[in-house]
Design a protein around this motif. Structure first.
Motif, mmCIF file in Angstrom:
data_model
loop_
_atom_site.group_PDB
_atom_site.id
_atom_site.type_symbol
_atom_site.label_atom_id
_atom_site.label_comp_id
_atom_site.label_asym_id
_atom_site.label_seq_id
_atom_site.Cartn_x
_atom_site.Cartn_y
_atom_site.Cartn_z
ATOM 1 N N LYS A 2 1.234 -0.550 -0.026
ATOM 2 C CA LYS A 2 0.080 0.198 -0.560
ATOM 3 C C LYS A 2 0.736 1.160 -0.222
ATOM 4 O O LYS A 2 1.852 1.394 0.276
ATOM 5 C CB LYS A 2 -0.407 0.341 1.363
ATOM 6 C CG LYS A 2 -1.767 -0.965 1.211
ATOM 7 C CD LYS A 2 -2.692 -1.149 2.674
ATOM 8 C CE LYS A 2 -3.635 -2.012 2.738
ATOM 9 N NZ LYS A 2 -4.595 -1.773 3.486
ATOM 10 N N TYR A 3 0.430 2.920 -0.428
ATOM 11 C CA TYR A 3 1.213 4.099 -1.306
ATOM 12 C C TYR A 3 0.266 4.792 -0.439
ATOM 13 O O TYR A 3 -1.141 4.866 -0.901
ATOM 14 C CB TYR A 3 1.769 3.885 -1.589
ATOM 15 C CG TYR A 3 2.785 5.124 -2.338
ATOM 16 C CD1 TYR A 3 3.498 5.668 -1.681
ATOM 17 C CD2 TYR A 3 1.811 5.902 -3.174
ATOM 18 C CE1 TYR A 3 4.143 6.562 -2.134
ATOM 19 C CE2 TYR A 3 1.667 7.119 -3.160
ATOM 20 C CZ TYR A 3 3.301 7.560 -2.973
ATOM 21 O OH TYR A 3 3.840 9.174 -2.952
ATOM 22 N N ASP A 4 0.500 5.205 0.331
ATOM 23 C CA ASP A 4 0.043 6.580 0.524
ATOM 24 C C ASP A 4 0.600 7.377 1.842
ATOM 25 O O ASP A 4 1.303 7.750 1.973
ATOM 26 C CB ASP A 4 -1.172 6.364 1.909
ATOM 27 C CG ASP A 4 -2.420 7.004 1.879
ATOM 28 O OD1 ASP A 4 -2.297 7.925 1.672
ATOM 29 O OD2 ASP A 4 -3.002 7.210 3.487
ATOM 30 N N LEU A 5 0.357 8.757 0.529
ATOM 31 C CA LEU A 5 1.166 9.834 1.122
ATOM 32 C C LEU A 5 2.443 9.589 1.521
ATOM 33 O O LEU A 5 3.589 10.103 2.459
ATOM 34 C CB LEU A 5 0.471 10.655 2.670
ATOM 35 C CG LEU A 5 -0.630 10.804 2.703
ATOM 36 C CD1 LEU A 5 -1.482 11.369 3.940
ATOM 37 C CD2 LEU A 5 -1.243 12.328 1.307
ATOM 38 N N ASN A 6 3.859 8.842 0.485
ATOM 39 C CA ASN A 6 4.845 9.101 0.680
ATOM 40 C C ASN A 6 4.835 7.573 1.688
ATOM 41 O O ASN A 6 6.590 7.463 1.674
ATOM 42 C CB ASN A 6 5.540 10.000 0.737
ATOM 43 C CG ASN A 6 5.888 10.908 -0.337
ATOM 44 O OD1 ASN A 6 5.799 10.324 -1.862
ATOM 45 N ND2 ASN A 6 5.467 11.768 -0.366
ATOM 46 N N GLU A 7 4.232 7.166 2.617
ATOM 47 C CA GLU A 7 4.695 5.475 3.331
ATOM 48 C C GLU A 7 4.138 4.452 2.726
ATOM 49 O O GLU A 7 2.403 4.582 1.606
ATOM 50 C CB GLU A 7 3.677 6.147 4.342
ATOM 51 C CG GLU A 7 4.159 7.190 5.057
ATOM 52 C CD GLU A 7 5.323 7.543 5.939
ATOM 53 O OE1 GLU A 7 5.026 5.876 6.487
ATOM 54 O OE2 GLU A 7 5.588 8.248 6.271
ATOM 55 N N TRP A 8 5.020 3.478 2.942
ATOM 56 C CA TRP A 8 4.503 1.802 2.475
ATOM 57 C C TRP A 8 4.027 1.639 3.299
ATOM 58 O O TRP A 8 5.111 0.962 4.154
ATOM 59 C CB TRP A 8 5.563 1.670 1.209
ATOM 60 C CG TRP A 8 5.801 2.292 0.355
ATOM 61 C CD1 TRP A 8 6.684 3.703 -0.050
ATOM 62 C CD2 TRP A 8 4.981 2.047 -1.231
ATOM 63 N NE1 TRP A 8 6.670 3.405 -1.324
ATOM 64 C CE2 TRP A 8 6.044 2.872 -1.854
ATOM 65 C CE3 TRP A 8 4.544 0.829 -1.480
ATOM 66 C CZ2 TRP A 8 5.616 2.787 -2.942
ATOM 67 C CZ3 TRP A 8 4.371 0.797 -2.978
ATOM 68 C CH2 TRP A 8 4.798 1.965 -3.836
ATOM 69 N N SER A 9 3.500 0.570 3.046
ATOM 70 C CA SER A 9 2.587 -0.569 4.597
ATOM 71 C C SER A 9 2.333 -2.032 3.409
ATOM 72 O O SER A 9 1.885 -2.086 1.895
ATOM 73 C CB SER A 9 2.035 -0.395 5.051
ATOM 74 O OG SER A 9 0.880 0.692 4.372
ATOM 75 N N GLY A 10 2.226 -3.158 4.261
ATOM 76 C CA GLY A 10 1.416 -3.982 3.936
ATOM 77 C C GLY A 10 2.581 -5.038 3.529
ATOM 78 O O GLY A 10 4.012 -4.690 4.476
#
Length: 574
Positions: A347-355
């Protein structure tokens, strides 16, 4: 007829006329001394007003009673803009009770929640519901439009037999035992394929037929054991000619039934491109999310799943928005159902990656993904790592599931596409041999005429499918008319001389007497009607379908037969 008008016909221009209507009572409402009744037939609903002078009917009129009324058309004080008859009502002068009814097992109205098997058991009641009648009306309009088109284009409508000979190289046949020729069986036609090619040899150069076909296959939302097909064939015509004719027919059909005028040519896409971008040969083009191979983005990765690929590949789709846990679990289940157990995600949101993958990406890999997918807003990237074909099929199914989750499937957005350049053969794991991908009478492309039986894996066919909104709705090919090429095709799929003679001798023999080159196509009318009406499955557009187990709950077919019937056919059941 005794009725002067239908229940969907009267309007303000009919005020003061005396009319007679017949139909079913849809609703009864009592308001003081007056009783209001909605009278329904397949054309619509007309409101009746019953006064005190007909008091004897006030307590006996019930929903679904069949009645005849005579009365005067008057203007309604409270108009209903949702009904074509909503500006008028009938001041009833006389009522005739034609028939009463028992309490129905479900309400006769749209959007009911009755179980499908209950609806199929009482299908004659289900078909009273306006939404079901509208679907059958569309089906009738579809058939009418198709027939008109082909007749205007100089095609002959010719019938073919239902009792034929069982042949291999197709789906499982339905067999019919012969009483007069005991121990022998007819086969119901999976398609009129061979007969229509004989019409071309007969000099009947343009043939079409709306015909029932039968295949003993496992059922799903777009399959029934018996189905209706538009079958056509053209002499002195190549695949391009047949495709142009079918394309013109579809444009006419969509205009006649939906009022949509399709101006531009229908897109064409190779089988290889379709499989690469969409994971199947029936792509739904109403939304994007094309599948990408991203091995090159992870050449020096530290992520275990993406390391040591050997015969595997990394395939991915980039989905708008951030999928939640429940959605990801549902998509993982779809992936597992398609033989890939791990559906990784980032997941990418506002330059943050997760998952599961996003948290392990290096800075370089993050930048590679942003650049490759041109990411400019929150997204979820879904990955499969598997052998190319398996990874593609799984991600193709996941792609379609995402579209449902995100409500991207507009039933009024009709996206046609021709799939061309099909493989001539496909490998059957069950039989451990190559079999004809379409049927053994499909011509190889010109470039492969010398090699199709030597390099079967890479041979392509003069075949084409037409796809609408993710469903294959038709397919056809240019046929083999050269005897030596036909023999090489039989040899390639492993048919012996005895098998050829037994199953196709009568057909092959006809080619000795002068055959024009010819091409054709067959369309699944049940599927087309399902899509034109926005129905969830083809059972909704078939008057009396079988359920998902192949059973008709209304008649309980298939059923047992008497011992004497079996003995007459010389059949003994194990």
């Amino acid at each position: 007829m005794k009725r002067t008008h239908t229940c969907g016909q009267l309007n303000i221009a009919n005020v003061n006329q005396t009319v007679t209507l017949q139909g079913w009572i849809a609703k009864v409402r009592k308001m003081g001394a007056l009783t209001f009744v909605d009278l329904r037939d397949r054309y619509g609903i007309t409101q009746l007003v019953i006064g005190e002078e007909l008091n004897q009917f006030n307590d006996i009129l019930k929903n679904e009673f069949v009645i005849e009324v005579t009365g005067k058309v008057i203007e309604r004080k409270s108009k209903n803009k949702d009904l074509t008859t909503g500006e008028i009502e009938i001041e009833v002068l006389n009522i005739i009770l034609i028939n009463k009814t028992e309490l129905t097992p479900f309400e006769i109205k749209d959007n009911i929640e009755a179980q499908e098997d209950t609806r199929l058991t009482y299908r004659y009641l289900d078909l009273r519901r306006p939404e079901m009648q509208k679907k059958l009306i569309v089906r009738s309009q579809m058939n009418h439009s198709i027939r008109n088109f082909f007749i205007e284009n100089n095609f002959l409508e010719i019938e073919t037999p239902f009792f034929g000979k069982s042949t291999p190289e197709g789906a499982r046949d339905f067999l019919v035992p012969s009483r007069l020729n005991q121990g022998k069986f007819y086969a119901l036609p999976q398609s009129p394929q061979l007969y229509k090619q004989l019409f071309m040899i007969s000099g009947l150069d343009r043939y079409f037929q709306i015909v029932k076909c039968f295949r003993d296959e496992d059922l799903r939302i777009d399959r029934q054991p018996e189905f209706t097909q538009l079958d056509m064939e053209m002499s002195f015509a190549n695949g391009e000619d047949a495709m142009n004719m079918i394309e013109a027919m579809f444009k006419r059909l969509v205009l006649d039934v939906k009022g949509i005028d399709i101006k531009e040519p229908i897109q064409r896409m190779s089988w290889n491109e379709s499989f690469d971008k969409y994971g199947n040969d029936k792509p739904d083009l109403r939304f994007g999310y094309e599948i990408n191979t991203v091995d090159q983005l992870f050449e020096n990765t530290q992520i275990p799943l993406f390391s040591n690929l050997e015969n595997k590949t990394i395939r991915a789709i980039c989905v708008e928005g951030l999928l939640n846990k429940k959605e990801l679990e549902a998509l993982t289940e779809t992936s597992k159902q398609n033989s890939v157990n791990i559906l990784a995600f980032a997941k990418y949101d506002l330059n943050e990656w997760s998952g599961s993958i996003g948290s392990k990406l290096s800075d370089n890999e993050k930048q590679n993904l942003i650049s490759h997918f041109n990411i400019q807003k929150p997204v979820t990237i879904l990955f499969t790592v598997e052998e190319y074909e398996r990874a593609s099929k799984a991600l193709g199914a996941v792609r379609n599931h995402v579209a449902k989750l995100q409500d991207l499937l507009d039933e009024n957005d009709l996206k046609f596409v021709w799939i061309v350049d099909f493989p001539l053969f496909e490998f059957s794991e069950e039989e451990n041999r190559f079999v004809a991908a379409h049927h053994p009478f499909t011509s190889p492309i010109d470039e492969h005429l010398n090699s199709f039986d030597k390099d079967m894996k890479n041979a392509f066919a003069k075949a084409y499918d037409i796809v609408l909104n993710g469903f294959e709705v038709g397919g056809g090919s240019q046929r083999i008319t050269n005897a030596s090429i036909q023999q090489r095709m039989f040899d390639a799929i492993g048919l012996t001389k005895e098998q050829i003679e037994q199953n196709f001798g009568w057909f092959v023999n006809a080619y000795k007497y002068g055959a024009p080159y010819h091409s054709g196509c067959a369309l699944g009318l049940d599927r087309i009607c399902m899509l034109l009406t926005g129905s969830e499955n083809i059972r909704e557009v078939i008057a009396f379908p079988k359920n998902s187990s192949g059973i008709d709950p209304m008649t309980n077919a298939p059923d047992t037969v008497s011992q004497s019937q079996l003995e007459e056919l010389a059949i003994k059941l194990n």
